[in-house]
Design a protein around this motif. Structure first.
Motif, PDB file in Angstrom:
ATOM      1  N   UNK B 154      71.680  -3.115  61.488  1.00  0.00           N
ATOM      2  CA  UNK B 154      71.371  -1.595  61.698  1.00  0.00           C
ATOM      3  C   UNK B 154      70.188  -1.267  60.923  1.00  0.00           C
ATOM      4  N   UNK B 155      70.080  -1.759  59.676  1.00  0.00           N
ATOM      5  CA  UNK B 155      68.822  -1.570  58.749  1.00  0.00           C
ATOM      6  C   UNK B 155      67.689  -2.225  59.529  1.00  0.00           C
ATOM      7  N   UNK B 156      67.764  -3.706  60.071  1.00  0.00           N
ATOM      8  CA  UNK B 156      66.929  -4.084  60.855  1.00  0.00           C
ATOM      9  C   UNK B 156      66.281  -3.290  61.959  1.00  0.00           C
ATOM     10  N   UNK B 157      67.347  -2.886  62.742  1.00  0.00           N
ATOM     11  CA  UNK B 157      66.864  -1.946  64.028  1.00  0.00           C
ATOM     12  C   UNK B 157      66.102  -0.770  63.461  1.00  0.00           C
ATOM     13  N   UNK B 158      66.672  -0.202  62.395  1.00  0.00           N
ATOM     14  CA  UNK B 158      65.963   1.137  61.750  1.00  0.00           C
ATOM     15  C   UNK B 158      64.573   0.867  61.652  1.00  0.00           C
ATOM     16  N   UNK B 159      64.386  -0.210  61.026  1.00  0.00           N
ATOM     17  CA  UNK B 159      63.092  -0.463  60.554  1.00  0.00           C
ATOM     18  C   UNK B 159      61.987  -0.763  61.715  1.00  0.00           C
ATOM     19  N   UNK B 160      62.691  -1.585  62.838  1.00  0.00           N
ATOM     20  CA  UNK B 160      61.839  -2.078  63.776  1.00  0.00           C
ATOM     21  C   UNK B 160      61.636  -0.924  64.892  1.00  0.00           C
ATOM     22  N   UNK B 161      62.474   0.144  64.701  1.00  0.00           N
ATOM     23  CA  UNK B 161      62.285   1.236  65.781  1.00  0.00           C
ATOM     24  C   UNK B 161      61.469   2.334  65.009  1.00  0.00           C
ATOM     25  N   UNK B 162      61.550   2.502  63.920  1.00  0.00           N
ATOM     26  CA  UNK B 162      60.837   3.663  63.161  1.00  0.00           C
ATOM     27  C   UNK B 162      61.463   5.007  63.179  1.00  0.00           C
ATOM     28  N   UNK B 163      63.020   4.824  63.632  1.00  0.00           N
ATOM     29  CA  UNK B 163      63.602   6.247  63.941  1.00  0.00           C
ATOM     30  C   UNK B 163      64.992   5.933  63.082  1.00  0.00           C
ATOM     31  N   UNK B 164      65.770   7.029  62.571  1.00  0.00           N
ATOM     32  CA  UNK B 164      66.866   6.788  62.057  1.00  0.00           C
ATOM     33  C   UNK B 164      68.025   6.242  63.136  1.00  0.00           C
ATOM     34  N   UNK B 165      68.850   5.347  62.598  1.00  0.00           N
ATOM     35  CA  UNK B 165      69.869   4.603  63.468  1.00  0.00           C
ATOM     36  C   UNK B 165      71.060   4.782  62.979  1.00  0.00           C
ATOM     37  N   UNK B 166      71.952   5.489  63.619  1.00  0.00           N
ATOM     38  CA  UNK B 166      73.420   5.803  62.916  1.00  0.00           C
ATOM     39  C   UNK B 166      74.361   5.095  63.673  1.00  0.00           C
ATOM     40  N   UNK B 167      75.418   4.486  63.196  1.00  0.00           N
ATOM     41  CA  UNK B 167      76.334   3.709  63.768  1.00  0.00           C
ATOM     42  C   UNK B 167      77.623   4.619  64.156  1.00  0.00           C
ATOM     43  N   UNK B 168      78.165   4.475  64.981  1.00  0.00           N
ATOM     44  CA  UNK B 168      79.099   5.396  65.697  1.00  0.00           C
ATOM     45  C   UNK B 168      80.645   4.634  66.062  1.00  0.00           C
ATOM     46  N   UNK B 169      81.620   5.249  66.033  1.00  0.00           N
ATOM     47  CA  UNK B 169      82.724   4.839  66.805  1.00  0.00           C
ATOM     48  C   UNK B 169      83.274   6.418  67.281  1.00  0.00           C
ATOM     49  N   UNK B 170      82.589   6.886  68.280  1.00  0.00           N
ATOM     50  CA  UNK B 170      82.965   8.202  68.564  1.00  0.00           C
ATOM     51  C   UNK B 170      84.362   8.563  68.848  1.00  0.00           C
ATOM     52  N   UNK B 171      84.981   7.546  69.585  1.00  0.00           N
ATOM     53  CA  UNK B 171      86.425   7.758  69.961  1.00  0.00           C
ATOM     54  C   UNK B 171      87.150   7.920  68.530  1.00  0.00           C
ATOM     55  N   UNK B 172      87.040   7.373  67.641  1.00  0.00           N
ATOM     56  CA  UNK B 172      87.742   7.615  66.395  1.00  0.00           C
ATOM     57  C   UNK B 172      86.932   8.579  65.254  1.00  0.00           C
ATOM     58  N   UNK B 173      86.123   9.012  65.876  1.00  0.00           N
ATOM     59  CA  UNK B 173      85.376  10.300  65.001  1.00  0.00           C
ATOM     60  C   UNK B 173      84.485   9.354  63.862  1.00  0.00           C
ATOM     61  N   UNK B 174      84.421   8.116  63.983  1.00  0.00           N
ATOM     62  CA  UNK B 174      83.753   7.187  62.830  1.00  0.00           C
ATOM     63  C   UNK B 174      82.327   7.878  62.703  1.00  0.00           C
ATOM     64  N   UNK B 175      81.615   8.054  61.863  1.00  0.00           N
ATOM     65  CA  UNK B 175      80.098   8.290  61.893  1.00  0.00           C
ATOM     66  C   UNK B 175      79.533   9.521  62.372  1.00  0.00           C
ATOM     67  N   UNK B 176      80.552  10.457  62.623  1.00  0.00           N
ATOM     68  CA  UNK B 176      80.231  11.854  63.304  1.00  0.00           C
ATOM     69  C   UNK B 176      79.540  12.565  61.837  1.00  0.00           C
ATOM     70  N   UNK B 177      80.100  12.862  60.833  1.00  0.00           N
ATOM     71  CA  UNK B 177      79.530  13.275  59.642  1.00  0.00           C
ATOM     72  C   UNK B 177      78.113  12.896  59.333  1.00  0.00           C
ATOM     73  N   UNK B 178      77.950  11.761  59.440  1.00  0.00           N
ATOM     74  CA  UNK B 178      76.618  11.053  58.936  1.00  0.00           C
ATOM     75  C   UNK B 178      75.743  11.381  60.063  1.00  0.00           C
ATOM     76  N   UNK B 179      75.859  11.242  61.202  1.00  0.00           N
ATOM     77  CA  UNK B 179      75.287  11.937  62.452  1.00  0.00           C
ATOM     78  C   UNK B 179      74.943  13.223  62.338  1.00  0.00           C
TER      79      UNK B 179
END
Lengths: 77, 263
Positions: B154-179
């Motif tokens: 994820x850190x590498x992806x964010x670095x290469x894209x230049x935009x924030x990257x947030x991991x999610x498991x939306x079905x379980x609600x994981x990552x939603x507060x950070x998003x």
């Protein structure tokens, strides 16, 4: 390595995209579906009439008509 | 380059054109984009607390595909765009998605991607990044990826894209507060993504450089000139039509041939 049009690929066979003989919006569409050079494509199944054929392209199953598929040049892998 | 508003006022989202009603003028408008089958609707429902919604994309309005949520005392309006692989093909869905991201002037655009199929999904993310800086990429279905033994840098992806990257498991609600936190920061300008844009072949880049001085004064306040130049080189007439539809100044110089497009 023999370069063939995609419809010659048999069900169950896999191939690598070499080039697209399409231009304009049709070419754009194909690129957006993931048909870029080096992409791996697998022929999954035929529709009852034999056309279109379902292909797996970069993790998605996409049906292509013979007319479209014949513009995609591939090599078997 | 920061995208300036195409509406009256400085940071207003241009939602009226798309028949989207805001609850208050302070609403932060977030566009939600993604390929089909990335769990985009799950993300929409998880963010807005809705169990279902039916999009009505007849015509060019997005009125019924919106939801709302509050986060840290701010109201958000989430606009669910049709699932597409691209913003550049000519289907009606893709044009609606493109037009809203280009002309709706959302405070941020959230691109939902599928962690199990990232390569395919990044095409759309890169295309959105060519249109606007204010992009957040959510990598959804992290739980499924884990099950399949896929790990994502994820850190590498964010670095290469230049935009924030947030991991999610939306079905379980994981990552939603950070998003939600990240959407808020980008919408308020506290985080300013700097997309790393793809360089094209030397030939194309030269043609873009030739066009920019002509395109910039025409569309500079509304669209990213580089993106318009690329579409002109594509021969994409629908972009000109959309410019005429959504802006007060029709790009007549482009139409009348005053702008010379290199062949």
């Amino acid at each position: 390595m023999e370069i063939i049009p995609l419809p010659e690929l048999q069900i169950g066979e896999r191939a690598r995209v070499v080039s697209l003989n399409a231009a304009g919006p049709q070419r754009r569409r194909m690129l957006d579906l993931g048909l870029v050079p080096q992409a791996v494509i697998e022929a999954l199944r035929k529709s009852p009439a034999g056309d279109p054929v379902a292909y797996r392209i970069r993790g998605a199953v996409i049906a292509l008509r013979r007319e479209e598929a014949s513009l995609v040049m591939v090599t078997r892998i | 380059m920061s995208q300036t508003s195409c509406c009256q006022g400085t940071h207003a989202a241009c939602t009226e054109r798309f028949e989207i009603e805001l609850q208050s003028p302070d609403d932060l408008v977030i566009a939600l984009a993604g390929n089909p089958n990335t769990g985009k609707s799950t993300v929409f429902n998880a963010l807005t607390g809705m169990n279902q919604h039916t999009g009505n994309w007849a015509g060019k309005t997005v009125g019924s595909a919106i939801g709302r949520f509050r986060h840290r005392e701010h109201s958000f309006t989430l606009v669910d765009l049709p699932g597409t692989y691209s913003l550049l093909s000519q289907s009606a869905d893709e044009q609606v998605a493109r037009d809203f991201i280009c002309f709706g002037n959302p405070h941020a655009t959230l691109v939902v991607t599928d962690a199990t199929n990232l390569e395919r999904n990044l095409n759309l993310a890169l295309q959105v990044m060519e249109v606007t800086d204010r992009v957040v990429v959510a990598v959804n279905l992290m739980d499924e990826a884990k099950r399949k033994g896929i790990t994502i840098d994820l850190a590498g992806l964010q670095e290469q894209l230049g935009v924030p990257v947030i991991p999610l498991s939306a079905r379980k609600g994981e990552g939603l507060p950070e998003l939600k936190d990240m959407l808020l920061k980008v919408a308020l300008g506290e985080v300013q993504p700097a997309p790393k844009l793809l360089p094209y072949s030397e030939e194309v880049e030269r043609a873009v450089a030739d066009l920019l001085p002509q395109v910039e004064p025409l569309v500079g306040g509304v669209l990213r000139p580089r993106w318009v130049a690329l579409r002109l080189l594509d021969g994409d007439e629908s972009v000109l039509a959309a410019l005429e539809q959504y802006t007060l100044e029709p790009p007549r110089q482009i139409r009348s041939g005053e702008v010379v497009i290199p062949q």
